[in-house]
Design a protein around this motif. Structure first.
Motif, PDB file in Angstrom:
ATOM      1  N   LEU A   1       0.649   5.085 -33.227  1.00  0.00           N
ATOM      2  CA  LEU A   1       1.690   6.026 -32.806  1.00  0.00           C
ATOM      3  C   LEU A   1       1.904   7.109 -33.856  1.00  0.00           C
ATOM      4  O   LEU A   1       2.157   8.277 -33.510  1.00  0.00           O
ATOM      5  CB  LEU A   1       2.991   5.270 -32.551  1.00  0.00           C
ATOM      6  CG  LEU A   1       2.983   4.310 -31.355  1.00  0.00           C
ATOM      7  CD1 LEU A   1       4.290   3.542 -31.271  1.00  0.00           C
ATOM      8  CD2 LEU A   1       2.743   5.076 -30.056  1.00  0.00           C
ATOM      9  N   TRP A   2       1.803   6.743 -35.132  1.00  0.00           N
ATOM     10  CA  TRP A   2       1.912   7.755 -36.190  1.00  0.00           C
ATOM     11  C   TRP A   2       0.770   8.778 -36.080  1.00  0.00           C
ATOM     12  O   TRP A   2       0.973   9.973 -36.303  1.00  0.00           O
ATOM     13  CB  TRP A   2       1.885   7.095 -37.564  1.00  0.00           C
ATOM     14  CG  TRP A   2       3.169   6.428 -37.939  1.00  0.00           C
ATOM     15  CD1 TRP A   2       3.398   5.091 -38.090  1.00  0.00           C
ATOM     16  CD2 TRP A   2       4.419   7.075 -38.222  1.00  0.00           C
ATOM     17  NE1 TRP A   2       4.699   4.857 -38.444  1.00  0.00           N
ATOM     18  CE2 TRP A   2       5.358   6.066 -38.531  1.00  0.00           C
ATOM     19  CE3 TRP A   2       4.840   8.400 -38.233  1.00  0.00           C
ATOM     20  CZ2 TRP A   2       6.671   6.335 -38.859  1.00  0.00           C
ATOM     21  CZ3 TRP A   2       6.160   8.694 -38.555  1.00  0.00           C
ATOM     22  CH2 TRP A   2       7.058   7.670 -38.869  1.00  0.00           C
TER      23      TRP A   2
ATOM     24  N   ALA B   1       2.514   0.161 -35.881  1.00  0.00           N
ATOM     25  CA  ALA B   1       2.769   1.440 -35.214  1.00  0.00           C
ATOM     26  C   ALA B   1       1.861   2.559 -35.715  1.00  0.00           C
ATOM     27  O   ALA B   1       2.091   3.728 -35.386  1.00  0.00           O
ATOM     28  CB  ALA B   1       4.228   1.845 -35.409  1.00  0.00           C
TER      29      ALA B   1
ATOM     30  N   THR C   1       9.121   6.384 -33.592  1.00  0.00           N
ATOM     31  CA  THR C   1       8.080   5.563 -34.206  1.00  0.00           C
ATOM     32  C   THR C   1       8.607   4.816 -35.420  1.00  0.00           C
ATOM     33  O   THR C   1       8.239   3.657 -35.659  1.00  0.00           O
ATOM     34  CB  THR C   1       6.888   6.443 -34.616  1.00  0.00           C
ATOM     35  OG1 THR C   1       6.418   7.159 -33.467  1.00  0.00           O
ATOM     36  CG2 THR C   1       5.750   5.606 -35.169  1.00  0.00           C
TER      37      THR C   1
ATOM     38  N   ALA D   1       6.898   1.475 -30.179  1.00  0.00           N
ATOM     39  CA  ALA D   1       6.779   1.083 -31.582  1.00  0.00           C
ATOM     40  C   ALA D   1       7.412  -0.279 -31.829  1.00  0.00           C
ATOM     41  O   ALA D   1       6.865  -1.119 -32.556  1.00  0.00           O
ATOM     42  CB  ALA D   1       7.426   2.144 -32.475  1.00  0.00           C
TER      43      ALA D   1
END
Length: 388
Positions: free
Chosen positions: A22-23, A19, A127, A174
């Motif tokens: 996404l972070w 993920a 997330t 996520a």
């Protein structure tokens, strides 16, 4: 294991957070929403009733943006409690708007001091914790928005829906990223293990297997005790070859094992095992019972058909059922022998084979006649793959 590029790829996947992209998006969202909050702060600053609290709140937002961005950028510092702190701090800052904005500003629907900056915690929670975490964080921010404004209208409902929906979508993405990475890691690990077994098989074939094959051949030519040694060498050759060419039979993540691999380990110079090219995954206890059935049938071949008898084990996956057949070229069983043995209390075959298969919901068929060998055919329905 050999340090190959494939194993290095498996190790890299195991230590990387799927993920991470996404972070990075969460960090970008936090910075851009802070800039938007700065613009709103400048536009509405003159109307604020408590300017020092406004400066304090915006200063905390700026500091936390820097700190959280640093922590979220590193996989080792993406602690679950950090996301909780993020949400709590955002809620506290949102409540300060009750002492910063005037009644007129609330009536004019002026943005809270946090404005869109408050949308980051649902994204971070999604997330970190998945869709459920994102939705819960979005609901918390939505409820606090309504409490601070002390009303629930279309604007609050719209913002709440967007917050929960974004948390859900990001959380779902996520979760799928992590599941896909796990599946890829398992596939690469299996491919690497297969490549390693092939390397070992080539190495063993060039040394140990060739020696065993030569001992088996020469010992059979000399006869006597040498022939006995040749037989043992042949058995070890078959066992070693099966060991380095067969997939491991350890249970998978969902509790299944490969019946094909388990049956291949029964191969000896006098027992030939034929299986499908692909795996035949069954629940672990079903695989264990079918292997035990095959062993019992082979034990009866060795006990009653003589050392010179040959046996064949055949595995078929017919989609709706799995069929395991064990056939030998021994003298066969005379009619009525099994019935008389059962009447006398000798229930070895009935309990070990028929009983096991009956517990699995399958069926057993015995085909034998004097001088025609013996064949056991075991059928287990596919439903047993998911039944315990």
């Amino acid at each position: 294991m050999t340090d190959t590029p494939l194993w290095r790829a498996v190790s890299a996947l195991g230590t990387r957070d799927p993920a991470t992209p996404l972070w990075r998006g969460v960090i970008v969202l936090r910075v851009t929403t802070l800039l938007f909050a700065l613009g709103s702060f400048v536009v509405h600053y003159d109307g604020y009733t408590n300017k020092w609290l406004a400066w304090t709140s915006f200063g905390v937002m700026t500091v936390w943006t820097v700190l959280s961005s640093v922590f979220y950028a590193r996989p080792s510092t993406r602690w679950p409690w950090l996301v909780g702190v993020d949400l709590v701090l955002t809620v506290v800052l949102m409540f300060t708007s009750a002492w910063i904005l005037t009644a007129a500003q609330f009536d004019a629907n002026t943005p809270l001091i946090t404005t869109v900056w408050a949308a980051v915690p649902p994204a971070a929670a999604g997330t970190r914790f998945g869709a459920v975490g994102g939705v819960l964080a979005g609901l918390v921010v939505s409820v606090v928005t309504g409490l601070v404004r002390w009303r629930f209208d279309v604007d609050v409902a719209r913002d709440g829906f967007l917050l929960t929906a974004s948390g859900f979508v990001i959380g779902l993405a996520a979760t799928m990223a992590r599941r896909s990475a796990d599946a890829l890691t398992r596939a690469l690990r299996m491919e690497a293990a297969t490549a390693e077994r092939e390397r070992l098989a080539r190495s063993i074939h060039d040394s140990v297997l060739q020696v065993l094959a030569r001992v088996r051949k020469r010992g059979a030519e000399f006869g006597g005790e040498a022939a006995e040694l040749a037989k043992l060498a042949g058995e070890q050759e078959i066992a070693l070859r099966a060991l380095v060419t067969t997939e491991p039979t350890h249970p998978s993540e969902n509790g299944t094992t490969d019946l094909r691999s388990a049956l291949q380990l029964l191969a000896t110079p006098s027992v030939q095992v034929s299986t499908p090219a692909g795996e035949v995954q069954l629940p672990e206890h079903v695989t264990a019972e079918l292997v035990a059935v095959a062993r019992e049938a082979l034990l009866n071949v060795e006990k009653h058909a003589g050392e010179e008898a040959r046996a064949w084990v055949l595995l078929e996956d017919l989609g709706t059922e799995v069929v395991v057949s064990v056939r030998d070229d021994g003298p066969g069983i005379e009619r009525g022998v099994l019935e008389r043995a059962a009447a006398e209390g000798h229930l070895g075959i009935a309990e070990s084979i028929k009983g096991r298969v009956r517990d699995l919901g399958g069926s057993v068929a015995l085909d034998t006649a004097p001088g025609q060998g013996t064949e056991w055919e075991v059928k287990v329905p596919v439903a047993a793959r998911g039944k315990r």
